[in-house]
Motif scaffolding. Structure first.
Motif, PDB file in Angstrom:
ATOM      1  N   ARG A 242      -7.743   0.393  12.692  1.00 12.91           N
ATOM      2  CA  ARG A 242      -6.621   0.652  11.799  1.00 12.91           C
ATOM      3  C   ARG A 242      -7.031   0.442  10.339  1.00 12.91           C
ATOM      4  N   ASN A 243      -7.733  -0.665  10.067  1.00 12.99           N
ATOM      5  CA  ASN A 243      -8.183  -0.916   8.697  1.00 12.99           C
ATOM      6  C   ASN A 243      -9.090   0.207   8.193  1.00 12.99           C
ATOM      7  N   THR A 244      -9.976   0.661   9.063  1.00 15.97           N
ATOM      8  CA  THR A 244     -10.896   1.728   8.674  1.00 15.97           C
ATOM      9  C   THR A 244     -10.116   3.017   8.391  1.00 15.97           C
ATOM     10  N   CYS A 245      -9.101   3.279   9.195  1.00 18.35           N
ATOM     11  CA  CYS A 245      -8.271   4.466   8.993  1.00 18.35           C
ATOM     12  C   CYS A 245      -7.542   4.407   7.647  1.00 18.35           C
ATOM     13  N   TYR A 246      -6.960   3.240   7.333  1.00 17.02           N
ATOM     14  CA  TYR A 246      -6.224   3.125   6.075  1.00 17.02           C
ATOM     15  C   TYR A 246      -7.155   3.253   4.869  1.00 17.02           C
ATOM     16  N   THR A 247      -8.353   2.675   4.984  1.00 15.32           N
ATOM     17  CA  THR A 247      -9.315   2.813   3.896  1.00 15.32           C
ATOM     18  C   THR A 247      -9.650   4.298   3.692  1.00 15.32           C
ATOM     19  N   TRP A 248      -9.807   4.994   4.799  1.00 13.58           N
ATOM     20  CA  TRP A 248     -10.132   6.429   4.739  1.00 13.58           C
ATOM     21  C   TRP A 248      -8.962   7.207   4.125  1.00 13.58           C
ATOM     22  N   LEU A 249      -7.736   6.859   4.544  1.00 13.10           N
ATOM     23  CA  LEU A 249      -6.564   7.565   4.008  1.00 13.10           C
ATOM     24  C   LEU A 249      -6.409   7.312   2.510  1.00 13.10           C
ATOM     25  N   GLU A 250      -6.621   6.057   2.091  1.00 11.67           N
ATOM     26  CA  GLU A 250      -6.507   5.722   0.665  1.00 11.67           C
ATOM     27  C   GLU A 250      -7.456   6.575  -0.160  1.00 11.67           C
ATOM     28  N   LYS A 251      -8.637   6.796   0.397  1.00  9.04           N
ATOM     29  CA  LYS A 251      -9.664   7.538  -0.322  1.00  9.04           C
ATOM     30  C   LYS A 251      -9.410   9.052  -0.264  1.00  9.04           C
ATOM     31  N   ASN A 252      -9.024   9.536   0.903  1.00  6.11           N
ATOM     32  CA  ASN A 252      -8.942  10.981   1.089  1.00  6.11           C
ATOM     33  C   ASN A 252      -7.540  11.582   1.011  1.00  6.11           C
ATOM     34  N   ARG A 253      -6.536  10.821   1.371  1.00 10.87           N
ATOM     35  CA  ARG A 253      -5.170  11.373   1.330  1.00 10.87           C
ATOM     36  C   ARG A 253      -4.198  10.313   0.808  1.00 10.87           C
ATOM     37  N   PRO A 254      -4.421   9.865  -0.451  1.00 14.91           N
ATOM     38  CA  PRO A 254      -3.582   8.759  -0.970  1.00 14.91           C
ATOM     39  C   PRO A 254      -2.096   9.109  -0.990  1.00 14.91           C
ATOM     40  N   VAL A 255      -1.774  10.386  -1.135  1.00 16.06           N
ATOM     41  CA  VAL A 255      -0.354  10.773  -1.239  1.00 16.06           C
ATOM     42  C   VAL A 255       0.393  10.398   0.037  1.00 16.06           C
ATOM     43  N   GLU A 256      -0.298  10.560   1.148  1.00 19.96           N
ATOM     44  CA  GLU A 256       0.345  10.288   2.425  1.00 19.96           C
ATOM     45  C   GLU A 256       0.817   8.841   2.544  1.00 19.96           C
ATOM     46  N   LEU A 257       0.036   7.928   1.977  1.00 16.77           N
ATOM     47  CA  LEU A 257       0.396   6.517   2.067  1.00 16.77           C
ATOM     48  C   LEU A 257       1.513   6.146   1.103  1.00 16.77           C
ATOM     49  N   MET A 258       1.655   6.957   0.056  1.00 19.06           N
ATOM     50  CA  MET A 258       2.688   6.637  -0.928  1.00 19.06           C
ATOM     51  C   MET A 258       4.063   7.124  -0.472  1.00 19.06           C
ATOM     52  N   ALA A 259       4.072   8.200   0.298  1.00 21.78           N
ATOM     53  CA  ALA A 259       5.338   8.833   0.657  1.00 21.78           C
ATOM     54  C   ALA A 259       6.098   8.022   1.688  1.00 21.78           C
TER      55      ALA A 259
END
Lengths: 254, 188
Positions: free
Chosen positions: B78-95
């Protein structure tokens, strides 16, 4: 929906995470609250939809290989004099891996019954039959809480007479029976309710000797217990806790 | 990074530790891949991230002192996924915003049963949920994790797992039975 329980305790109840007193309290509440009984129906419907559509995805074999190669690279290369010892360790490790994988790929009934004959059906067939029964209208062919109604119902429909007992006093109410097909043959199914959960007990005749209740198997969130007793083969499947399932298995075994 | 990944992290493990890793952690590769697949919504990206997470787990394996190996591994995934999302799809985490659920119209079990019979639709509905709701549902309904395991994996207090699941289920029910406007239009 205005009831506060709908948004909290109901989910703990649905997930079997309330303690005994919390569970009992919620059940008392459920009797008088239409909001909650409707909401529980909705959540159960969602859960069975999620289970039926089997959304779990397995890791591709190519990924497994890549990971093994990376692990090899990150494992220390032995010093020269110890090569032989390391080789043996590697052999031991591979045996362990094969053993571990077989243990996990085909869990309990297969592996535990090594010394005895395996059940005449696969885990996949068992879970499919269980999931199918949870679809609306499929759970029982004869719905009755009376063992004297359920038992004769099987007469003439099968070439064996499954033992039918109600354990309502122990918290497992018999709610009916049905015919099903497992591993290509007709089997009797007794359906018990534990709180809001259903337990399917598949029964078929066997020529194998008695076996104790095996450790539980787990697949797609369902657990099962398998045993043989007095010429009958039993498999109890449900999403209730292992402890509950074991309790019912012991009641039937006696 | 969370507590369990700290500790001794010598890169090189010996054959004995490797065997132990194979025995305890590797059997949970499917669960690891499944969690990554639902968090990242792409099989291809999930392969890369699962591979990275597995290697990371291997490096931190000396810090694992027994207990629930699946929860330990899934926390790293999960941590690795979130790090990847922050880097590659930051918008998704903000929404992410939390609406008032009490104001939502109720869903009938019948309409849910009909919508839920369509695997594609169910899968798409699950993907429209914000990652933090999606993950609790995947862990609970697909992986059969207990509340305690969910709390460990997602680093949320155990007391809030129940309400997180309640909110996630409501969102999924709504996504299933009331498709968003643009989707309705697309289907016309």
């Amino acid at each position: 929906m205005s009831c506060d329980f709908t948004h909290t305790a109901l989910h703990g109840y649905l997930d079997g995470e309330l303690d005994a007193s919390g569970s009992a309290e919620f059940e008392r509440h459920l009797e008088g609250c239409r909001d909650c009984s409707k909401a529980l129906e909705v959540e159960e419907s969602l859960r069975s939809a999620l289970l039926r559509s089997s959304l779990c995805e397995s890791a591709p074999i190519s990924l497994r290989k890549k990971i093994r190669a990376e692990l090899d690279a990150a494992t220390s290369s032995p010093a020269r004099p110890r090569i032989a010892a390391w080789r043996w360790a590697a052999v031991a490790a591979s045996i362990l891996v094969v053993a571990t994988i077989s243990w996990y790929v085909w869990p309990r009934p297969g592996s535990v019954t090594r010394s005895v004959a395996p059940p005449p059906f696969t885990a996949a067939e068992l879970i499919d039959a269980h999931i199918r029964s949870l679809q609306p209208g499929h759970l029982t062919d004869v719905a009755s809480t009376d063992q004297h109604t359920v038992k004769p119902w099987f007469d003439g429909k099968l070439d064996f007479a499954p033992p039918v007992k109600d354990f309502a006093d122990d918290g497992f109410s018999l709610i009916g029976g049905r015919l099903d097909v497992l591993g290509g043959r007709n089997v009797a199914v007794l359906v018990y309710a534990r709180r809001k959960h259903f337990i399917n007990v598949f029964v078929l005749p066997t020529k194998e000797p008695d076996t104790p209740i095996h450790p539980p198997g787990l697949r797609q969130g369902y657990q099962w217990l398998h045993w043989r007793h007095q010429g009958m083969e039993y498999c109890a499947v449900s999403d209730v806790s292992v402890a509950d399932l074991h309790e019912l298995a012991q009641l039937i075994y006696q | 990074m969370s507590g369990i990944e700290q500790g001794s992290s010598s890169d090189v493990l010996d054959a004995h530790e490797r065997a132990r890793f194979e025995q305890l952690v590797l059997p949970h590769l499917d669960a690891a891949f499944n969690l990554a697949r639902w968090l990242l919504k792409s099989r291809e990206d999930s392969e890369d991230v699962t591979q990275e997470a597995m290697l990371r787990a291997y490096r931190f394996f000396r810090g694992f002192h027994g207990g629930d190996a699946r929860a330990w591994l899934l926390q790293i995934v999960r941590n690795t996924c979130y790090t990847w999302l922050e880097k590659n799809r930051p918008v998704e985490l903000m929404a992410e915003f939390d609406e008032e659920l009490h104001a939502q119209p109720s869903v009938s079990p019948e309409s849910l049963a009909i919508a839920g019979d369509n695997r594609e639709r169910l899968s798409r509905a699950l993907e429209t949920l914000p990652p933090r709701f999606r993950e609790v549902l995947v862990l609970r309904e697909l992986e059969g994790c207990s509340y305690k395991e969910i709390a460990t994996i997602t680093a949320i207090p155990i007391g809030t797992v129940m309400s997180a699941l309640a909110r996630a289920r409501k969102r999924l029910e709504r996504a299933l039975t009331q498709p968003p406007m643009q989707e309705a239009n697309r289907e016309l």
